[in-house]
Design an enzyme around this catalytic site. Structure first.
Site, short mmCIF file in Angstrom:
data_model
loop_
_atom_site.label_atom_id
_atom_site.label_comp_id
_atom_site.label_asym_id
_atom_site.label_seq_id
_atom_site.Cartn_x
_atom_site.Cartn_y
_atom_site.Cartn_z
N CYS A 87 41.95 -30.27 24.83
CA CYS A 87 43.19 -29.50 24.95
C CYS A 87 43.46 -29.13 26.41
O CYS A 87 43.81 -29.99 27.21
CB CYS A 87 43.12 -28.27 24.04
SG CYS A 87 44.71 -27.46 23.81
N HIS A 196 41.01 -30.20 18.56
CA HIS A 196 39.80 -29.42 18.85
C HIS A 196 38.64 -29.74 17.92
O HIS A 196 38.48 -29.07 16.90
CB HIS A 196 40.13 -27.93 18.72
CG HIS A 196 41.01 -27.42 19.79
ND1 HIS A 196 40.54 -26.77 20.91
CD2 HIS A 196 42.36 -27.47 19.93
CE1 HIS A 196 41.55 -26.43 21.70
NE2 HIS A 196 42.67 -26.84 21.12
N GLU A 198 35.64 -28.93 18.29
CA GLU A 198 34.69 -27.81 18.25
C GLU A 198 35.06 -26.78 17.18
O GLU A 198 34.25 -25.91 16.86
CB GLU A 198 34.56 -27.15 19.64
CG GLU A 198 35.68 -26.19 20.03
CD GLU A 198 36.95 -26.89 20.49
OE1 GLU A 198 37.12 -28.09 20.22
OE2 GLU A 198 37.79 -26.22 21.11
#
Lengths: 225, 80
Positions: A87, A196, A198
């Protein structure tokens, strides 16, 4: 030997702790790196996390590019160190010219936050080797400046050389050219990804745990190196 | 003291979604006949010393390295 994966924190980074947690779940050791540091603490790989470094002033990623640590990172990346920009980290990599193109305001002008289906187009990069080519995963996307653009020659080069790493499936959340969600450099060690991974490492907190593969990939790369 | 103005615009081929949103809003406010809007940034930079060629070059360097992203933007600069 445990792989040491650095996570750079800039003023305004948001997802550095999530990235560190994902690194830990992939059985590697997360190493916090401060943007003003002057060395990379001998890490094996680096993640540039999501967020709004320097408030996204001027352009997203434009100021972070000049952080003291970024110069060292650019050298290490050109030397082959695996670097993943997520990002805002992707925006920083483009502003640093470590990746081509740029990320601009979403075509809708709205901040988009959703569980997004992606197709892994290139499973040979340092960050995607744990996936199969063509595999579909669902991980969150959340951005307002996520529209990937590049001039026609650059786009053609990315497509023909297999450097589109991931593509949006079903919905293009931000108007990115060719539904591009992520790209890599020629060597495949530097990857930029708008969604994302994560945030998709545990079923309790994410739409899936299918993001973990990005972190497992880099650990596998360390073991095989 | 030298004073420069740098104007940064998205390249014509780059989608300017913010400019388009402004263009769509204008008719709703009664401003008819608007055929296009493009949005940019203006920087006013003050420097020590005269507005000579060396100063112009310094500002050009600033614009190239930070104020504009040459991948998506162009800039114009002038002394004021």
């Amino acid at each position: 030997m445990t792989a040491r994966v650095g996570v750079i924190t800039f003023p305004g980074s948001l997802d550095d702790r999530d990235a560190a947690r994902a690194v830990r779940l992939a059985d590697a050791e997360p190493v916090p790196l401060w943007h003003a540091a002057t060395d990379l603490s001998e890490v094996d790989a680096v993640i540039l996390p999501g967020g709004f470094s320097y408030g996204d002033y001027l352009r997203a990623g434009a100021i972070a590019r000049f952080a003291p640590l970024m110069e060292r990172l650019a050298d290490a990346a050109r030397g082959g160190m695996p670097v993943l920009g997520i990002c805002n980290g992707f925006q920083v990599l483009c502003e640093s010219h470590l990746l081509p193109g740029a990320l601009t305001r979403n075509a809708s002008l709205h901040f988009v936050c959703r569980a997004q289906r992606l197709r892994i187009e290139n499973a040979k990069t340092d960050w995607t080797r744990a996936y199969e080519e063509g595999q579909e995963v669902v991980i969150p996307v959340k951005n307002i400046d996520g529209c990937f653009i590049a001039d026609p020659e650059t786009l053609e080069e990315l497509e023909s050389s297999g450097r589109v790493v991931a593509r949006y499936v079903d919905v293009n959340p931000n108007g990115s050219l060719n539904d591009i969600a992520g790209i890599c450099n020629e060597a495949g060690n530097v990857v930029g990804l708008m969604p994302h991974p994560e945030h998709a490492v545990e079923s309790l907190t994410g739409p899936s745990s299918e993001g973990l593969g990005f972190f497992v990939s880099v650990v596998q790369r360390m073991v095989s190196a | 003291m030298a004073r420069f103005v740098v104007e940064v615009m998205l390249k014509p081929e780059i989608l300017d979604s913010q400019g388009q949103a402004v263009a769509r809003a204008l008719p709703r406010l009664g401003f008819e006949g608007v055929t296009g809007v493009r949005q940019g940034k203006r920087f006013e930079i003050e420097l020590e010393g005269p507005a000579d060629e060396a100063a112009t070059e310094r500002v050009r360097k600033m614009a190239e390295t930070l104020l504009a992203n040459p991948v998506i933007e162009t800039f114009e600069l002038r002394a004021e």
